[in-house]
Design a protein around this motif. Structure first.
Motif, mmCIF file in Angstrom:
data_model
loop_
_atom_site.group_PDB
_atom_site.id
_atom_site.type_symbol
_atom_site.label_atom_id
_atom_site.label_comp_id
_atom_site.label_asym_id
_atom_site.label_seq_id
_atom_site.Cartn_x
_atom_site.Cartn_y
_atom_site.Cartn_z
ATOM 1 N N GLY A 33 0.808 -1.198 0.000
ATOM 2 C CA GLY A 33 0.000 0.000 0.000
ATOM 3 C C GLY A 33 0.846 1.253 0.000
ATOM 4 O O GLY A 33 1.978 1.261 0.509
ATOM 5 N N GLY A 34 0.328 2.332 -0.601
ATOM 6 C CA GLY A 34 1.018 3.616 -0.600
ATOM 7 C C GLY A 34 1.953 3.804 -1.766
ATOM 8 O O GLY A 34 2.181 2.910 -2.582
ATOM 9 N N ALA A 35 2.505 5.025 -1.834
ATOM 10 C CA ALA A 35 3.442 5.356 -2.903
ATOM 11 C C ALA A 35 4.851 4.904 -2.519
ATOM 12 O O ALA A 35 5.059 4.282 -1.489
ATOM 13 N N GLY A 36 5.808 5.254 -3.376
ATOM 14 C CA GLY A 36 7.190 4.883 -3.099
ATOM 15 C C GLY A 36 7.740 3.926 -4.124
ATOM 16 O O GLY A 36 7.045 3.483 -5.047
ATOM 17 N N ALA A 55 -3.751 3.762 -0.771
ATOM 18 C CA ALA A 55 -3.614 4.168 0.628
ATOM 19 C C ALA A 55 -2.459 3.457 1.317
ATOM 20 O O ALA A 55 -2.142 2.304 1.014
ATOM 21 N N GLU A 56 -1.840 4.157 2.256
ATOM 22 C CA GLU A 56 -0.852 3.540 3.124
ATOM 23 C C GLU A 56 -1.559 2.580 4.079
ATOM 24 O O GLU A 56 -2.737 2.784 4.416
ATOM 25 N N TYR A 62 -7.342 2.223 3.619
ATOM 26 C CA TYR A 62 -6.624 0.992 3.258
ATOM 27 C C TYR A 62 -7.490 -0.255 3.415
ATOM 28 O O TYR A 62 -7.484 -1.143 2.552
ATOM 29 N N SER A 63 -8.254 -0.331 4.497
ATOM 30 C CA SER A 63 -9.055 -1.528 4.759
ATOM 31 C C SER A 63 -10.027 -1.817 3.619
ATOM 32 O O SER A 63 -10.108 -2.955 3.135
ATOM 33 N N ALA A 84 1.079 -4.021 9.933
ATOM 34 C CA ALA A 84 0.020 -3.095 9.520
ATOM 35 C C ALA A 84 -1.218 -3.823 8.998
ATOM 36 O O ALA A 84 -2.332 -3.622 9.487
ATOM 37 N N THR A 85 -1.026 -4.671 7.998
ATOM 38 C CA THR A 85 -2.162 -5.409 7.445
ATOM 39 C C THR A 85 -2.676 -6.439 8.438
ATOM 40 O O THR A 85 -3.886 -6.687 8.523
ATOM 41 N N LEU A 86 -1.793 -7.044 9.180
ATOM 42 C CA LEU A 86 -2.186 -8.006 10.215
ATOM 43 C C LEU A 86 -3.184 -7.371 11.182
ATOM 44 O O LEU A 86 -4.240 -7.949 11.482
#
Length: 366
Positions: A33-36, A55-56, A62-63, A84-86
C-alpha cells in the motif's frame, strides 16, 4: 493452484516467503500500500503479479481497498509479512474471512501478547521461567527498563529498552521511558544466549510448524535485531513456547524470544529473522498457506535443517564494525569467517533480482 496474497511486501521477509511459496507451486501476488519505490520482492521470479493500493496501510481507506482487491481474487490466502495489514484484518476478522483465508488472531489476543507484562504474568502462571520483575526501585543491578509494547508506540528497536547499571541510571532511564509509558516494566537483566522459537498455530491453536534459531550477532550490539543467527532444535523450548501461545488461544505466526532459559517477550507476527525459514529448508510459509485454507496439517518437529547459519549482509557488516569499535575483535573476525560459511538471507542464485534491488535501495536511502 493456490493463490497467496503477500501483503506488506516492502519487508525483507516477503522475499523469503515468496520463494518458498512459489517453489511449492503457489500463485504469489505481492501487495504493497502507498506510494514509493517498488519493493524488492516485486522483482522476484516467484511473484506472478504485483499490486499497489493507493492508501498507506495505516490510513483509514486501506481496509476498504484491501477488501476490494482480495474480493477479486477468488478467495486467496492472505499472508501478512508486516504488522500493519495483520492489525487491519485482526480488527475485522469476520468481514475479511468472506473474501480470503488467513491465520490471524483477534485484536485483543494480539494486544495481550504484545504486552510484556501480561506475557510475564502468564509465563509465571504456567511455570515458564521469566526474569525477576520489580515494582519499585530495584535492589540489584543491572536491570532492563522497557515499555509494555515498544513497537505499538512506534519506537525503533534501540529505543525499546534501556539497561541501568545503578540507581542513578535507573532513575534517569525511568524518567525518559515515562515519556512513552507511564509505568514501564523493570526486570533483572538475565544472562545467556538469545534465541527465538518461531511457531505456526492453526485455527484450532494446534501446532503446525516450529523453528528454533539462536542469535550470533545483533545490531545495535547492545541488543538490537539479529544480524546473524543459526538454526537449532530444542524440544523443551518449543513446548514452552507452544504452551504459552496456546494458553491465549492464539492463531497464526509468532516468535517467542528467550534469553538463556527465560522467556522475554512474544512477537505475534512475522519476525525479522523469518528468512531463516527458507535458509534452513523449513516449509513454514507453505504450511501457513495450507493450514489457512483449512487443511489439517500434521506437525513434523524435524522438517528443517539445524546448524544452518544465516546473515544479513549490510546489517551484519555494521554489527561487525560496532563489535570491533567496542573492543570485541573476536566477534569481528567471526563475522569475517561467516562471510564464507553463512548463507546470505536475501540471496538466491535462481532469483538474484530482489537482493540487487534491496542493495540499491539501501544505498540510495543512505
Amino acid at each position: 493452484m493456490q493463490t497467496v496474497v503477500l501483503a506488506d511486501a516492502k519487508y525483507r521477509s516477503a522475499i523469503a516467503a515468496a520463494r518458498t511459496l512459489g517453489r511449492a507451486g503457489c500463485n504469489v501476488i505481492a501487495l504493497q500500500g502507498g506510494a514509493g519505490s517498488p519493493p524488492p520482492v516485486f522483482s522476484s521470479r516467484y511473484v506472478s503479479e504485483c499490486c499497489r493500493l493507493p492508501a498507506e496501510p495505516d490510513e483509514a481507506e486501506y481496509s476498504g481497498q484491501l477488501l476490494d482487491m482480495l474480493a477479486g481474487k477468488e478467495h486467496p490466502v492472505l499472508f501478512c509479512t508486516g504488522a500493519a495489514t495483520l492489525n487491519t484484518v485482526s480488527r475485522s476478522i469476520e468481514t475479511f474471512s468472506e473474501v480470503c483465508d488467513f491465520l490471524i488472531s483477534p485484536q485483543e489476543i494480539l494486544d495481550q501478547l504484545n504486552d510484556k507484562e501480561i506475557v510475564h504474568r502468564r509465563c509465571a502462571e504456567l511455570g515458564i521461567p521469566v526474569p525477576r520483575q520489580f515494582d519499585g526501585e530495584p535492589d540489584t543491578y543491572p536491570v532492563v527498563i522497557k515499555p509494555h509494547c515498544g513497537e505499538k508506540l512506534g519506537l525503533k528497536a534501540k529505543y525499546r529498552y534501556a539497561v541501568a547499571q545503578d540507581l542513578e541510571e535507573y532513575r534517569a532511564y525511568i524518567a525518559d521511558m515515562e515519556k512513552y509509558d507511564p509505568q514501564p516494566i523493570v526486570q533483572e537483566r538475565v544472562s545467556g544466549s538469545g534465541a527465538g522459537v518461531s511457531l505456526l498455530l492453526d485455527r484450532d491453536s494446534r501446532l503446525v510448524c516450529a523453528l528454533c534459531h539462536r542469535r550470533i550477532r545483533e545490531y545495535p550490539i547492545s541488543g538490537g535485531p539479529s544480524t546473524c543467527c543459526e538454526s537449532f532444535y530444542d524440544a523443551e523450548m518449543i513446548e514452552q513456547a507452544y504452551c504459552l501461545l496456546e494458553s491465549f488461544g492464539f492463531t497464526g505466526m509468532a516468535m517467542v524470544e528467550f534469553k538463556g532459559e527465560y522467556v522475554l517477550e512474544v512477537n505475534p507476527r512475522v519476525w525479522g529473522s523469518f528468512p531463516m525459514t527458507k535458509a534452513s529448508g523449513s516449509p513454514f510459509a507453505h504450511l501457513y498457506a495450507r493450514a489457512a485454507a483449512g487443511e489439517r496439517v500434521s506437525y513434523d518437529p524435524h522438517d528443517y535443517k539445524t546448524g544452518v547459519k544465516m546473515r544479513f549482509l549490510l546489517n551484519d557488516t555494521a554489527a561487525m564494525l560496532a563489535y570491533l569499535r567496542h573492543g570485541q575483535p573476536g566477534q569481528f573476525f567471526n563475522g569475517l569467517a561467516d562471510c564464507f560459511r553463512a548463507k546470505e538471507a536475501l540471496w538466491d542464485w535462481n532469483d538474484p533480482a530482489p537482493m540487487m534491488k534491496y542493495l540499491l535501495g539501501a544505498l540510495f536511502r543512505r
